[in-house]
Design a protein around this motif. Structure first.
Motif, PDB file in Angstrom:
ATOM      1  N   UNK A   1       0.821  -1.229   0.000  1.00  0.00           N
ATOM      2  CA  UNK A   1       0.000   0.000   0.000  1.00  0.00           C
ATOM      3  C   UNK A   1       0.845   1.264   0.000  1.00  0.00           C
ATOM      4  N   UNK A   2       2.105   1.156  -0.358  1.00  0.00           N
ATOM      5  CA  UNK A   2       2.948   2.303  -0.113  1.00  0.00           C
ATOM      6  C   UNK A   2       3.195   3.084  -1.396  1.00  0.00           C
ATOM      7  N   UNK A   3       3.026   4.370  -1.311  1.00  0.00           N
ATOM      8  CA  UNK A   3       3.370   5.227  -2.431  1.00  0.00           C
ATOM      9  C   UNK A   3       4.562   6.065  -1.987  1.00  0.00           C
TER      10      UNK A   3
ATOM     11  N   UNK B   1       1.943  10.864   1.769  1.00  0.00           N
ATOM     12  CA  UNK B   1       1.446   9.746   2.569  1.00  0.00           C
ATOM     13  C   UNK B   1       2.005   8.405   2.075  1.00  0.00           C
ATOM     14  N   UNK B   2       2.217   7.502   2.987  1.00  0.00           N
ATOM     15  CA  UNK B   2       2.797   6.233   2.591  1.00  0.00           C
ATOM     16  C   UNK B   2       1.763   5.147   2.439  1.00  0.00           C
ATOM     17  N   UNK B   3       0.563   5.397   2.896  1.00  0.00           N
ATOM     18  CA  UNK B   3      -0.428   4.343   2.804  1.00  0.00           C
ATOM     19  C   UNK B   3      -1.432   4.666   1.705  1.00  0.00           C
TER      20      UNK B   3
ATOM     21  N   UNK C   1      -4.741   4.312   0.500  1.00  0.00           N
ATOM     22  CA  UNK C   1      -5.961   3.906   1.183  1.00  0.00           C
ATOM     23  C   UNK C   1      -6.814   2.962   0.328  1.00  0.00           C
TER      24      UNK C   1
END
Lengths: 539, 539
Positions: free
Chosen positions: A3-5, A16-18, A20
């Motif tokens: 889920x990581x960008x 953001x790293x998640x 959604x």
């Protein structure tokens, strides 16, 4: 690393790293697994019979592949781990099928359905689930869908109940539930309270409040200059009293034990004697903790009125705990006669009311904010007094915890859904079931009740045929002592059900069956007795 | 009264009362609501901007219809209540739409979509969700999907971790996670530990263990015959130390406060002085609780090596707490240099590691089962010694709780999914964000840092234009003191974000922004500073 960008800022990564959307898909898949594996399989005795087994820790460790590594795992692997966590806790075996009686009618217990169990069948494993109708091991049981959904909501929202500003909804719900519980206890002038992480903590709060009322200076000065304080409790009390005495610096040997009668009820005259003994020694008895309403082992109720008279006479704080659910029942609340006279109550709706773990209320009759004064530390970074709303809704300083879960919401939603009347019927039903199994035990050869149950705990011996001819006496007791542990071991290895055993005073090991789930049928109870006989007949 | 199938037995009702199929449908519907309302709306700043408002308690009470009644409610009504509980906690307003910068690129923040908000828009209400990127209020934030799913699983299974027999899977997972955390702390010879209901409880455990090591007799004898025990702690310590001293009978005035320097770091020479003072008074200093690794307010790190030297010299127990997450980062773990020398650690993965509340570990370096010996009460009905498996896996007697949630599973599943490396990157990313906001503050007119942040807490004043010409001095400080509370009130009423404020020593009210969610972007941080200016420019 899901889920990581990745994004970057001056050479550093930034958020953001998640993602959604990806997280949503994962959560959705996981929810399906929970519904299929935990809810459907975990509870439904009518579709299939669970068969689970005891696996040694070393073997289970390998199956679970527990090690935490540098690299993350794929989504599908993690979903499999969710399935594993559930399945290795809740085992269903396909081949088991039977016909049993359900309230007088025959019913077929179907074979397992759904996902293949092949991989799981290779292994021996673990425990029958708490939510299963054949779990009689502890003072909690059953699956309660409303409180479960409420707990999902709080997990997703992550609120912590300490200030109104961060958890307004749950603060108000806690307030409403506490007021209702206080009404049920019968404190006409109101009271105060807070939800805690379990009944042991509620009992500790009681000890701390009693001590604070006795001598508020101890909060600041500590006990080193104080006289020796003595807690009185019943012989049948829960071990948390001892833990509280140790933690609070009172000392376990300053818990004076008041004898109880054969039925497990505390003897009021003995309480008065112990108070006098303590005083003669120069100690200061300051509370009777545990007008035990349904003792842990025997399920006995102490005579609250008589205890309250003595506590009033000697100015002792009176604390009662556990069987609060009986108060919900017009038929059974006489067991708690006098409860309105106690100073505090530990009431655990996660027990007979079946709310998801944990849901434990500490109620106090005091109306002078004793709870707040006793526990407050007034952290300036949380409990600012210059907020724009009524800061009495910032309840966090009543607790010794800082972050605290909104457990009251689970009870609130369940109560809204069922209404007081249905809660009452559930209590009546569970106690009728306990009554049923006691009567069955009396009818069956080789089964013997320790005593008539007063509440949900049914204590009994199973005497295998080889011992039935032995006269009552040391030889029989010695042999009988080994029977329950053997049956329990076989039960766990086979995985057919969960019933606890133990000793009590001079009594050899006996079974303690706790019948509190309203999901239990007479067929489940018949099964339990049949199964004990099947597992132990050759001993 | 839902899902109920009435059956009767000798005039009494009997079970099962819960229709599992109906319950499944309810749970499924509720799960959809949770996913739509809490997960999607609660977290996704890129689809819509939350706009929530502070509602006075009395008004919110009416909206929620809190009263618990005799009759239950329909399934659809209960589902609506679930929606309400979420929505009144997590408000989304449709009309809000803006363009903001995201890592240097413009992005459109879309209008709200989905279910109509009409009913909710009529009312003013409450709080911005913890999981939202604009929540900077407390030391926890963000939505972490793996730990959330893990918590759903444990809610559905209802396990309580006290004996291996009732929770084998979660017992082993807790064991695995504790071992890994001990490895990260750097205790080469291992150690022991347990998960607790929050960091305050872990700090209490530390005090109790330190006392037990100092004098095991206190467990039995209590403190009344003991010398006056003294806890030393930093001026910057968390209020739970005070609460622990009160609860444990040590007394809040026997918590001796060691001054810290302007940056909030405890001064080692002052520690030695306080130890000597206590000894000269005839008291017994027995522990330094709180080599604070990231103080609550300023986020400062105490000099652990120097403190450890002093504790060794005087045989004091050394306890450290909070910023454990920094240990995950090669780049930042120097902040905790010497951590392997402490006797115990309170590490809360529900903070910077973002695990769902609560997830709090207490770790202890001791290998002689001090934890067990200190807390055990050996309840015969739970911890039978004649069980057929290795009873060292019955970990419940290490705790002062009885029923205890398997919080370690949440961390275990998350760690499995992400791997150690990604956890490290998240910590680095959050700290880079804290650094970013500090630099922004330095650039902006009217903003002033209290000090350079060492960790995730960024403390600063906002000085409205009307005050900018005032010289530093009492008049400015007095006026400035009122600014943060006013801005906070406006922020809550508008519902644009959550940032905490407070005083510290002689400092007037300032904002404390805690930047620990890796889901936060620079755009969120820019927004926060812009918004403070917008809300406070006319003051």
């Amino acid at each position: 690393m899901l889920f990581t960008m990745e994004t970057h800022l001056n050479g550093d990564t930034c958020g953001p790293t998640v993602d959604v959307h990806a997280a949503e898909t994962f959560i959705q898949s996981a929810m399906e697994i929970i519904l299929d594996e935990a809810v459907k399989r975990g509870t439904n005795v009518r579709e299939k019979v669970k068969s689970v087994s005891g696996t040694p820790p070393e073997q289970l460790k390998e199956l679970l592949d527990l090690e935490l590594k540098d690299e993350g795992e794929s989504e599908s692997k993690i979903l499999q781990r969710c399935r594993d966590a559930i399945r290795y806790s809740v085992k269903s075996r396909k081949k088991y099928s039977t016909v049993s009686k359900f309230c007088g009618q025959e019913r077929t217990v179907f074979k397992g359905v759904g996902v293949s169990d092949t991989d799981y069948d290779k292994h021996l494993f673990s425990v029958i689930p708490v939510a299963h109708p054949r779990f009689f091991n502890q003072l909690y049981a059953g699956l309660e869908p409303y409180s479960m959904v409420a707990s999902f909501i709080t997990e997703a929202l992550k609120p912590s109940v300490y200030t109104y500003e961060v958890a307004p909804v749950f603060t108000l719900m806690e307030n409403a539930v506490l007021r209702k519980m206080i009404e049920v206890v019968g404190w006409k002038e109101g009271g105060d309270g807070i939800f805690n992480a379990g009944g042991s903590m509620s009992n500790m709060y009681a000890v701390n409040l009693a001590r604070y009322r006795h001598c508020p200076d101890i909060k600041e000065a500590g006990l080193s200059a104080a006289p020796r304080l003595v807690i009185l409790t019943s012989q049948e009390c829960h071990y948390s009293i001892s833990k509280a005495a140790a933690l609070l610096g009172i000392g376990t040997k300053n818990v004076y034990v008041v004898p109880s009668d054969k039925r497990g009820k505390m003897i009021p005259s003995a309480l008065e004697e112990q108070i006098k003994t303590a005083k003669n020694e120069g100690a200061v008895p300051f509370m009777y903790v545990n007008a035990t309403a349904g003792t842990t082992v025997l399920g006995a109720f102490d005579p609250i009125e008589e205890i309250a008279d003595i506590c009033e006479k000697y100015n002792l704080w009176l604390h009662a705990c556990w069987g609060g659910a009986a108060l919900m029942s017009q038929k059974h609340k006489h067991l708690l006669k006098g409860i309105h006279r106690v100073d505090s109550v530990a009431w655990n709706p996660h027990k007979m009311l079946m709310v998801c773990l944990q849901c434990s209320a500490f109620l106090v009759r005091d109306k002078t904010s004793l709870l707040q004064r006793c526990h407050s530390a007034r952290a300036s970074y949380l409990f600012q007094q210059d907020k724009f709303y009524d800061v009495s809704y910032d309840t966090g300083d009543k607790s010794v915890q800082c972050s605290r879960k909104p457990d009251a919401f689970k009870l609130w939603l369940m109560w809204k859904a069922l209404g007081t009347r249905e809660l009452e019927q559930r209590v009546d039903r569970a106690l009728a079931m306990a009554r049923y199994v006691a009567e069955e035990i009396k009818k069956r050869e080789g089964f013997r009740l320790l005593m008539e149950p007063e509440y949900a705990n049914v204590c009994f011996w199973y005497i295998p045929p080889s011992l039935r001819k032995l006269p009552d006496g040391p030889e029989l007791w010695k042999k009988l002592h080994t029977v329950a542990p053997m049956v329990k071991e076989r039960m766990m290895k086979k995985g057919s059900m969960m019933v606890s055993y133990q000793t009590h005073r001079d009594k050899p090991n006996f079974f303690r069956m706790v019948v509190i789930s309203p999901q239990i049928s007479t067929a489940d109870l018949d099964f339990a007795l049949d199964e004990i006989h099947n597992l132990g007949r050759d001993l």
